[in-house]
Design a protein around this motif. Sequence first.
Motif, PDB file in Angstrom:
ATOM      1  N   ASP A   1      -0.825   2.214   0.947  1.00  0.00           N
ATOM      2  CA  ASP A   1      -2.151   2.717   0.601  1.00  0.00           C
ATOM      3  C   ASP A   1      -2.133   3.633  -0.618  1.00  0.00           C
ATOM      4  O   ASP A   1      -3.169   4.164  -1.011  1.00  0.00           O
ATOM      5  N   TRP A   2      -0.961   3.801  -1.239  1.00  0.00           N
ATOM      6  CA  TRP A   2      -0.887   4.466  -2.547  1.00  0.00           C
ATOM      7  C   TRP A   2      -1.280   3.519  -3.685  1.00  0.00           C
ATOM      8  O   TRP A   2      -1.461   3.947  -4.822  1.00  0.00           O
ATOM      9  N   LEU A   3      -1.366   2.244  -3.389  1.00  0.00           N
ATOM     10  CA  LEU A   3      -1.482   1.249  -4.455  1.00  0.00           C
ATOM     11  C   LEU A   3      -2.660   1.482  -5.398  1.00  0.00           C
ATOM     12  O   LEU A   3      -2.530   1.316  -6.608  1.00  0.00           O
ATOM     13  N   GLY A   4      -3.811   1.824  -4.845  1.00  0.00           N
ATOM     14  CA  GLY A   4      -4.961   2.029  -5.704  1.00  0.00           C
ATOM     15  C   GLY A   4      -4.692   3.068  -6.773  1.00  0.00           C
ATOM     16  O   GLY A   4      -5.001   2.867  -7.951  1.00  0.00           O
ATOM     17  N   THR A   5      -4.067   4.158  -6.368  1.00  0.00           N
ATOM     18  CA  THR A   5      -3.727   5.223  -7.311  1.00  0.00           C
ATOM     19  C   THR A   5      -2.676   4.755  -8.308  1.00  0.00           C
ATOM     20  O   THR A   5      -2.788   4.993  -9.518  1.00  0.00           O
ATOM     21  N   LEU A   6      -1.645   4.073  -7.812  1.00  0.00           N
ATOM     22  CA  LEU A   6      -0.562   3.635  -8.685  1.00  0.00           C
ATOM     23  C   LEU A   6      -1.032   2.618  -9.713  1.00  0.00           C
ATOM     24  O   LEU A   6      -0.703   2.725 -10.908  1.00  0.00           O
ATOM     25  N   VAL A   7      -1.814   1.647  -9.267  1.00  0.00           N
ATOM     26  CA  VAL A   7      -2.231   0.575 -10.171  1.00  0.00           C
ATOM     27  C   VAL A   7      -3.266   1.064 -11.178  1.00  0.00           C
ATOM     28  O   VAL A   7      -3.193   0.749 -12.368  1.00  0.00           O
ATOM     29  N   THR A   8      -4.238   1.836 -10.711  1.00  0.00           N
ATOM     30  CA  THR A   8      -5.267   2.306 -11.641  1.00  0.00           C
ATOM     31  C   THR A   8      -4.705   3.279 -12.675  1.00  0.00           C
ATOM     32  O   THR A   8      -5.259   3.418 -13.767  1.00  0.00           O
ATOM     33  N   ASN A   9      -3.598   3.933 -12.340  1.00  0.00           N
ATOM     34  CA  ASN A   9      -2.936   4.808 -13.314  1.00  0.00           C
ATOM     35  C   ASN A   9      -1.927   4.051 -14.180  1.00  0.00           C
ATOM     36  O   ASN A   9      -1.282   4.653 -15.050  1.00  0.00           O
ATOM     37  N   GLY A  10      -1.766   2.763 -13.935  1.00  0.00           N
ATOM     38  CA  GLY A  10      -0.901   1.934 -14.761  1.00  0.00           C
ATOM     39  C   GLY A  10       0.576   2.224 -14.637  1.00  0.00           C
ATOM     40  O   GLY A  10       1.338   1.947 -15.570  1.00  0.00           O
ATOM     41  N   VAL A  11       1.008   2.763 -13.469  1.00  0.00           N
ATOM     42  CA  VAL A  11       2.412   3.148 -13.347  1.00  0.00           C
ATOM     43  C   VAL A  11       3.240   2.201 -12.476  1.00  0.00           C
ATOM     44  O   VAL A  11       4.465   2.308 -12.436  1.00  0.00           O
ATOM     45  N   ALA A  12       2.595   1.270 -11.783  1.00  0.00           N
ATOM     46  CA  ALA A  12       3.326   0.321 -10.938  1.00  0.00           C
ATOM     47  C   ALA A  12       3.219  -1.080 -11.525  1.00  0.00           C
ATOM     48  O   ALA A  12       2.193  -1.458 -12.098  1.00  0.00           O
ATOM     49  N   ALA A  13       4.282  -1.845 -11.373  1.00  0.00           N
ATOM     50  CA  ALA A  13       4.317  -3.222 -11.873  1.00  0.00           C
ATOM     51  C   ALA A  13       4.390  -4.201 -10.706  1.00  0.00           C
ATOM     52  O   ALA A  13       4.994  -3.904  -9.673  1.00  0.00           O
ATOM     53  N   PRO A  14       3.776  -5.375 -10.831  1.00  0.00           N
ATOM     54  CA  PRO A  14       3.903  -6.390  -9.779  1.00  0.00           C
ATOM     55  C   PRO A  14       5.366  -6.778  -9.583  1.00  0.00           C
ATOM     56  O   PRO A  14       6.172  -6.704 -10.517  1.00  0.00           O
ATOM     57  N   ILE A  15       5.684  -7.190  -8.388  1.00  0.00           N
ATOM     58  CA  ILE A  15       7.034  -7.649  -8.087  1.00  0.00           C
ATOM     59  C   ILE A  15       6.975  -9.121  -7.715  1.00  0.00           C
ATOM     60  O   ILE A  15       6.076  -9.561  -6.998  1.00  0.00           O
ATOM     61  N   GLU A  16       7.912  -9.885  -8.242  1.00  0.00           N
ATOM     62  CA  GLU A  16       7.957 -11.320  -7.956  1.00  0.00           C
ATOM     63  C   GLU A  16       8.820 -11.559  -6.725  1.00  0.00           C
ATOM     64  O   GLU A  16      10.049 -11.566  -6.800  1.00  0.00           O
ATOM     65  N   LEU A  17       8.182 -11.744  -5.568  1.00  0.00           N
ATOM     66  CA  LEU A  17       8.928 -12.027  -4.347  1.00  0.00           C
ATOM     67  C   LEU A  17       9.369 -13.485  -4.280  1.00  0.00           C
ATOM     68  O   LEU A  17      10.326 -13.808  -3.576  1.00  0.00           O
ATOM     69  N   GLY A  18       8.684 -14.359  -5.001  1.00  0.00           N
ATOM     70  CA  GLY A  18       9.055 -15.773  -5.016  1.00  0.00           C
ATOM     71  C   GLY A  18       9.048 -16.374  -3.628  1.00  0.00           C
ATOM     72  O   GLY A  18       8.178 -16.089  -2.803  1.00  0.00           O
ATOM     73  N   ASP A  19      10.052 -17.195  -3.358  1.00  0.00           N
ATOM     74  CA  ASP A  19      10.139 -17.860  -2.060  1.00  0.00           C
ATOM     75  C   ASP A  19      10.363 -16.882  -0.920  1.00  0.00           C
ATOM     76  O   ASP A  19      10.106 -17.207   0.240  1.00  0.00           O
ATOM     77  N   THR A  20      10.851 -15.680  -1.221  1.00  0.00           N
ATOM     78  CA  THR A  20      11.138 -14.732  -0.144  1.00  0.00           C
ATOM     79  C   THR A  20       9.865 -14.155   0.469  1.00  0.00           C
ATOM     80  O   THR A  20       9.927 -13.557   1.553  1.00  0.00           O
ATOM     81  N   ALA A  21       8.716 -14.320  -0.175  1.00  0.00           N
ATOM     82  CA  ALA A  21       7.467 -13.784   0.376  1.00  0.00           C
ATOM     83  C   ALA A  21       7.210 -14.323   1.781  1.00  0.00           C
ATOM     84  O   ALA A  21       6.688 -13.617   2.646  1.00  0.00           O
TER      85      ALA A  21
END
Length: 419
Positions: free
Chosen positions: A108-128
């Motif tokens: 639930d930190w994501l909104g803050t992290l993403v809107t501040n431009g400090v987090a990057a997406p992670i490619e889970l690929g087949d492991t998702a």
Amino acid sequence: MMGNARSATSLTAALAGGALLLTACGGGTDTSAADESSSGDGSQAQGSLTVWVDADRAEVLQDAAADFTDESGIDVELVQKDFAEIRDQFVSQVPTGEGPDIAVGAHDWLGTLVTNGVAAPIELGDTAGDYQQVAVDAWTYEGQTYGLPYSMENIALLRNSELAPEAPGSYDEMISMGEESGAEYPFVVGLDPNEADPYHLYPFQTSFGADVFGTDDAGAYDPEELTIGDAGGVEFASWLAEQGEAEVLNTSIDGDLVLETFSAGDSPFLLTGPWNVPAAQEAGIDVQVDPIPAPGDEPAQPFVGVQGFFLSAKSENVVAATTFLTDYVGSAEVQTALYETGGRAPALTESFDAAVESDEIVAGFGEVGAEAVPMPSIPEMGAVWEHWGTAEAAVIDGEGDPEDLWTRMAEDIQSSIDE
């Protein structure tokens, strides 16, 4: 080795595939894979990763970090932080280049992290597909996944099996069973005189079809569609008022008191999370964990909180960091070790299934959590909590017409969002 069979192979492919900049964003190393990674096997790659973790997670990740370094040549520095301070420090330090490549945190930190431009997406690929779906959903924001999940936490119904041998099938049945048990209180949940507790009361609210926000076609929360004030919410408010009048819900009985009450055998049912199970067991209560009984016509779904690891948007070691997470932190050995340390249901399905088989408490919470809904991570959720809790307390305490109080709450939330 705490990695798994895919680790060395996928790491070799990742590091041999191109010119990775293997520089920790705060580590001071300036070495690229194109220049210093020796051959096709990537075994001589240089550089480092910096990972922010709390003390418990640091201990678990030591072996995984050592394995990763042995197989890749990339050092992993585990920096211990107070969990409560990680989000704010991450937001302030990443833009300056002083933050880590990876940090542990809550979804639930994501909104803050993403809107501040400090987090990057992670490619889970087949492991998702290896994780509980609700855990991946929780770490997904605007269609992209931003974290590798490792644990899930939610509330459920604790039952004293000596006072109530069977799980109730509905809320009304639970209250009847509680009254028939002869205990002082048929059911308890910790509340607050000023803010009630929307988190604990939310599964009852969802049983009336009353969410906080609507969702889009992909199932993501839509901040432009506030639904808490809809008809289902008004119906829930009326029910809350009835429970308050009957003194089944009481804002004078807080979380500490309800735990004491349940642990003393003065109530057969307690709505709470896994954090209160040890105290009840130490008091000699035979604790069972059941689904939350619904007072409305729909299932009672609590919020689920999912912890995981996320990437810095400023990391220059994205591929190496992703590999460390997906192939090492995401291994069954590490996920199981994290579960054994934290006592929360694992996010990785293989570890989850093993935990459920060996621990009935984890099984109970895990089964409820698998059907729960992720805590909204959108920034607009910050405008909800205070108005929500204040209104619930007022309704329970009979301080006005339930519909009027609830409708005014929804209007106040919308005004706060619009500011």
